[in-house]
Design a protein around this motif. Structure first.
Motif, PDB file in Angstrom:
ATOM      1  N   GLY A   1       0.796  -1.353   0.106  1.00  8.19           N
ATOM      2  CA  GLY A   1      -0.109   0.116  -0.226  1.00  8.19           C
ATOM      3  C   GLY A   1       1.136   0.792   0.395  1.00  8.19           C
ATOM      4  N   ALA A   2       1.754   1.241  -0.463  1.00  8.12           N
ATOM      5  CA  ALA A   2       2.924   2.160   0.067  1.00  8.12           C
ATOM      6  C   ALA A   2       2.755   3.373  -1.050  1.00  8.12           C
ATOM      7  N   ILE A   3       2.491   4.459  -1.228  1.00  8.76           N
ATOM      8  CA  ILE A   3       2.410   5.643  -2.057  1.00  8.76           C
ATOM      9  C   ILE A   3       3.113   5.689  -3.187  1.00  8.76           C
ATOM     10  N   CYS A   4       3.466   5.995  -4.081  1.00  5.65           N
ATOM     11  CA  CYS A   4       5.277   5.512  -4.542  1.00  5.65           C
ATOM     12  C   CYS A   4       5.358   6.919  -6.286  1.00  5.65           C
ATOM     13  N   GLU A   5       4.229   8.050  -6.042  1.00  9.31           N
ATOM     14  CA  GLU A   5       4.191   8.612  -7.080  1.00  9.31           C
ATOM     15  C   GLU A   5       5.440   9.722  -7.212  1.00  9.31           C
ATOM     16  N   PRO A   6       5.991   9.817  -8.451  1.00  6.48           N
ATOM     17  CA  PRO A   6       5.531   9.517  -9.418  1.00  6.48           C
ATOM     18  C   PRO A   6       7.064   7.926  -9.624  1.00  6.48           C
ATOM     19  N   MET A   7       6.853   7.106  -8.621  1.00  7.94           N
ATOM     20  CA  MET A   7       7.956   6.160  -8.587  1.00  7.94           C
ATOM     21  C   MET A   7       6.328   4.903  -9.442  1.00  7.94           C
ATOM     22  N   VAL A   8       7.178   3.410  -9.027  1.00  4.36           N
ATOM     23  CA  VAL A   8       5.766   2.815  -9.149  1.00  4.36           C
ATOM     24  C   VAL A   8       6.044   1.797  -8.055  1.00  4.36           C
ATOM     25  N   PHE A   9       4.963   1.437  -7.081  1.00  2.32           N
ATOM     26  CA  PHE A   9       4.947   0.456  -6.054  1.00  2.32           C
ATOM     27  C   PHE A   9       5.498  -1.236  -6.516  1.00  2.32           C
ATOM     28  N   PHE A  10       7.116  -1.602  -6.188  1.00  4.87           N
ATOM     29  CA  PHE A  10       7.300  -3.266  -6.844  1.00  4.87           C
ATOM     30  C   PHE A  10       6.712  -4.293  -5.415  1.00  4.87           C
ATOM     31  N   ASN A  11       6.151  -5.450  -5.920  1.00 13.18           N
ATOM     32  CA  ASN A  11       5.329  -6.181  -4.636  1.00 13.18           C
ATOM     33  C   ASN A  11       6.339  -7.406  -5.482  1.00 13.18           C
ATOM     34  N   CYS A  12       6.627  -7.760  -4.153  1.00 14.10           N
ATOM     35  CA  CYS A  12       7.739  -9.057  -3.929  1.00 14.10           C
ATOM     36  C   CYS A  12       7.530  -9.734  -4.160  1.00 14.10           C
ATOM     37  N   SER A  13       5.898 -10.741  -3.227  1.00 17.28           N
ATOM     38  CA  SER A  13       5.581 -11.031  -3.210  1.00 17.28           C
ATOM     39  C   SER A  13       4.798 -12.046  -4.754  1.00 17.28           C
ATOM     40  N   SER A  14       4.454 -11.218  -5.937  1.00 14.99           N
ATOM     41  CA  SER A  14       3.978 -11.282  -6.270  1.00 14.99           C
ATOM     42  C   SER A  14       5.236 -11.972  -7.898  1.00 14.99           C
ATOM     43  N   ALA A  15       6.327 -11.373  -7.659  1.00  7.55           N
ATOM     44  CA  ALA A  15       7.469 -11.381  -8.351  1.00  7.55           C
ATOM     45  C   ALA A  15       8.018 -12.693  -8.741  1.00  7.55           C
ATOM     46  N   SER A  16       8.746 -13.231 -10.004  1.00  6.43           N
ATOM     47  CA  SER A  16       9.019 -14.416  -9.868  1.00  6.43           C
ATOM     48  C   SER A  16      10.235 -14.729  -8.521  1.00  6.43           C
ATOM     49  N   PRO A  17      10.754 -16.056  -8.031  1.00 10.83           N
ATOM     50  CA  PRO A  17      11.786 -16.101  -7.524  1.00 10.83           C
ATOM     51  C   PRO A  17      13.422 -15.593  -8.088  1.00 10.83           C
ATOM     52  N   GLY A  18      13.979 -15.317  -7.141  1.00  7.58           N
ATOM     53  CA  GLY A  18      14.725 -14.394  -6.815  1.00  7.58           C
ATOM     54  C   GLY A  18      15.073 -12.779  -7.640  1.00  7.58           C
ATOM     55  N   ALA A  19      14.125 -12.310  -7.790  1.00  2.87           N
ATOM     56  CA  ALA A  19      13.741 -11.252  -8.364  1.00  2.87           C
ATOM     57  C   ALA A  19      14.380 -10.233  -7.250  1.00  2.87           C
ATOM     58  N   LYS A  20      14.342  -9.429  -8.361  1.00  4.06           N
ATOM     59  CA  LYS A  20      15.014  -7.779  -6.814  1.00  4.06           C
ATOM     60  C   LYS A  20      14.070  -6.496  -6.922  1.00  4.06           C
ATOM     61  N   GLY A  21      14.466  -6.378  -5.496  1.00  4.32           N
ATOM     62  CA  GLY A  21      13.335  -5.177  -5.624  1.00  4.32           C
ATOM     63  C   GLY A  21      13.566  -3.891  -5.276  1.00  4.32           C
ATOM     64  N   SER A  22      13.171  -3.071  -4.062  1.00  5.43           N
ATOM     65  CA  SER A  22      13.394  -1.498  -4.622  1.00  5.43           C
ATOM     66  C   SER A  22      14.980  -1.170  -3.621  1.00  5.43           C
ATOM     67  N   GLU A  23      15.301  -2.835  -2.771  1.00  6.77           N
ATOM     68  CA  GLU A  23      16.411  -2.730  -1.888  1.00  6.77           C
ATOM     69  C   GLU A  23      17.659  -2.213  -3.251  1.00  6.77           C
ATOM     70  N   CYS A  24      17.531  -2.499  -4.847  1.00 13.94           N
ATOM     71  CA  CYS A  24      18.405  -2.327  -5.170  1.00 13.94           C
ATOM     72  C   CYS A  24      17.985  -1.206  -6.658  1.00 13.94           C
ATOM     73  N   GLN A  25      17.140  -0.169  -6.221  1.00 16.40           N
ATOM     74  CA  GLN A  25      15.877   0.599  -7.388  1.00 16.40           C
ATOM     75  C   GLN A  25      17.987   1.428  -7.366  1.00 16.40           C
ATOM     76  N   LYS A  26      18.227   1.791  -8.636  1.00 18.02           N
ATOM     77  CA  LYS A  26      19.245   2.411  -8.869  1.00 18.02           C
ATOM     78  C   LYS A  26      19.205   4.151  -9.011  1.00 18.02           C
ATOM     79  N   SER A  27      20.780   4.488  -8.730  1.00 18.50           N
ATOM     80  CA  SER A  27      20.502   6.298  -8.492  1.00 18.50           C
ATOM     81  C   SER A  27      21.401   6.681  -9.742  1.00 18.50           C
ATOM     82  N   CYS A  28      21.436   7.743  -9.788  1.00 21.32           N
ATOM     83  CA  CYS A  28      22.515   8.544 -10.640  1.00 21.32           C
ATOM     84  C   CYS A  28      23.933   8.578  -9.626  1.00 21.32           C
ATOM     85  N   GLN A  29      23.765   8.157  -8.494  1.00 19.79           N
ATOM     86  CA  GLN A  29      25.271   7.968  -8.187  1.00 19.79           C
ATOM     87  C   GLN A  29      25.467   6.556  -7.522  1.00 19.79           C
ATOM     88  N   THR A  30      24.753   5.359  -8.017  1.00 17.76           N
ATOM     89  CA  THR A  30      24.513   4.285  -7.772  1.00 17.76           C
ATOM     90  C   THR A  30      24.572   3.143  -8.969  1.00 17.76           C
TER      91      THR A  30
END
Length: 536
Positions: free
Chosen positions: A252-281
């Motif tokens: 139920g997170a509010i992510c505007e202008p981002m989108v919410f990534f739900n790990c419970s419905s993702a495929s096995p081994g998927a990476k979520g918000s912990e791996c969100q890339k930024s200009c510095q990373t």
């Protein structure tokens, strides 16, 4: 785990990490020589050139520790740290006295740390100890951690110190868990149930000796960090231990202008918000231990660090905490750098080396080593009469005590330039013709508060007509000079090379070796003015 004070991580590719847990966390990383010049991050690039250790991924050398650290953030959402130049010891006289008493024991010439003084200089560790002790809420913990870091540095150089906890930081060694014993010199991880039960190459790993609590002879540590007899050790299968982990789903997170990534419905081994890339990373590989649900940028965009998303091509460059847009230019010493594709594209001009002498005997060598030496004689600052007699210049400073506190001031600066001797004193200069040496043309002019001497051989001397001086040398002098300003070879570790070509660790021994007159008395132990004048 050699003791309860440390955790050991040893890799097969030549990297070893020792994590100190007591009294506060400290990390020591050791890399084999094969990694020289191949590393990046907060620990530097391992190329033996300390001057470029603050190089960011963008290619620029940052001017502050905070600006450098911000370029290596792992998570884009973590806020930047800001630079602080306040001395925490100035905020509390009581904390300063406490830190001064205990930290000064590191340099006690008759104390327990004396055997290591000739191998590892305690000066830097004393400053760190003072800062940490005054800055921490738990002063004793941080003080003891700083002391133990000096003990570790000595052990890494082969000097093992024992008995130091008899007079300080003793509460950590006297409170070992039941059945465990304290030792100053733990050298093995073998007293564990894991090492006893099945073959494990980590049990034979060699490492810098550490102190701490470990199992007594004849007992072994189990997974509960308890020492048990061999018959009570558990069984292991293929050496693997799977820790229990709890996954928290952020629905139920509010992510505007981002989108919410739900790990419970993702495929096995998927990476979520912990791996969100930024200009510095963008250039840092994400190692995910578990998928974390949360806000991420749409495909093709990266985080701008401010809660929004941006195209990768529009990412700015960052230097010293300031953001620059693509195409903007900055000056880095004698080079011009242009922001391009998040990185700095710099010209490759070879800049002059600079040695700074200022205040009460403070020095910064050509290679960036900082030290204090306030002797009262004539000393050679720098010269190219080192390995032969065919030099072209020599710079000598004559120091005298000024005031009543033992502070030294520069009485005169002598620049021997070919067949000329230039004497700078009392805000003026005079030129004396010497022998028939090779003539070195020069010019003298005034720039602001500075008297500037530029010689045709690549030497520039800048003097504020008081107590500050800067000596610049062209790259042609690299590795060809000697004196208090170092040897200008890019490696500050050997800057304390004495007149007799010995490399020492003590600033006083180094400074005394560069006296012009051998009859002038040596300087003794340097006195800290803040210790003798605590209320100034």
């Amino acid at each position: 785990m050699p003791s309860t004070f440390y955790i050991m991580v040893h890799t097969r590719f030549g990297l070893q990490v020792q994590v100190q847990l007591t009294p506060v966390m400290q990390v020591y990383i050791t890399a084999v020589p094969n990694h020289k010049g191949k590393t990046t991050g907060l620990c530097g690039n391992f190329n033996n050139v300390q001057a470029d250790d603050f190089k960011a991924e963008s290619g620029m050398i940052e001017g502050t520790a905070a600006g450098f650290a911000n370029t290596w953030k792992y998570k884009a959402t973590c806020p930047d740290v800001s630079s602080s130049f306040e001395n925490p010891c100035s905020l509390s006289v009581e904390n300063e006295k406490y830190a001064g008493h205990w930290c000064s024991l590191l340099s006690d010439p008759n104390g327990v740390f004396r055997p290591c003084h000739s191998t590892v200089s305690p000066d830097t560790y004393i400053r760190t100890c003072m800062y940490d002790s005054c800055n921490c809420e738990k002063s004793e913990d941080c003080m003891c951690a700083a002391i133990s870091s000096y003990v570790y540095a000595c052990a890494a150089r082969g000097v093992h110190l024992s008995g130091w906890r008899d007079t300080m930081c003793g509460k950590y060694s006297s409170n070992c868990p039941r059945t465990m014993v304290y030792s100053y010199n733990m050298t093995t991880c073998g007293r564990t149930c894991r090492c006893r039960t099945e073959p494990d190459y980590t049990c034979q790993v060699s490492f810098t000796p550490v102190d701490g609590c470990s199992c007594a002879e004849g007992t072994f540590m189990n997974e509960g960090v308890e020492c048990v007899p061999p018959t009570s050790c558990p069984c292991y299968f293929k050496g693997s231990v799977v820790p229990n982990r709890q996954i928290i789903k952020k629905e139920g997170a509010i992510c505007e202008p981002m989108v919410f990534f739900n790990c419970s419905s993702a495929s096995p081994g998927a990476k979520g918000s912990e791996c969100q890339k930024s200009c510095q990373t963008l250039d840092i590989n994400c190692i995910s231990t578990e998928c974390v649900s949360g806000c991420v940028c749409p495909s093709g965009l990266v985080s701008d660090g401010n809660g929004g998303c941006i195209e990768e091509d529009l990412c700015p460059c960052v230097h010293n905490g300031i953001t620059y847009q693509p195409g903007e230019k900055i000056q880095d010493y004698c080079n011009t750098c242009t922001c391009k594709d998040r990185k700095w594209d710099c010209t490759d001009n070879v800049c002059h080396g600079t040695c700074a002498i200022y205040g009460d005997g403070h020095y910064i060598t050509f290679d960036g080593k900082r030290f204090t030496f306030n002797g009262g004689c004539e000393y050679t600052l720098t010269q190219d009469y080192c390995s032969n007699n065919n030099g072209t210049f020599r710079v000598i400073t004559e120091n005298i005590p000024c005031g009543t506190t033992g502070t030294t001031c520069s009485k005169a600066i002598k620049l021997f330039l070919g067949n000329n001797e230039l004497i700078l004193t009392d805000g003026n200069y005079q030129v004396i013709q010497r022998d028939n040496s090779v003539e070195v043309p020069y010019q003298i002019h005034v720039m602001g508060n500075y008297l500037v001497i530029e010689a045709s051989n690549g030497l520039i001397l800048m003097w504020d007509k008081k107590t500050s001086m800067f000596i610049k040398l062209s790259p042609t002098f690299k590795g060809q000079v000697c004196g208090l300003c170092g040897n200008y070879d890019g490696n500050e570790n050997n800057d304390f090379t004495t007149r007799s070509q010995a490399v020492v660790v003590d600033a006083v021994e180094f400074g005394n070796s560069w006296k012009v007159s051998p009859t002038c008395p040596d300087v003794g132990i340097l006195k800290d003015p803040c210790t003798f004048n605590p209320y100034r």
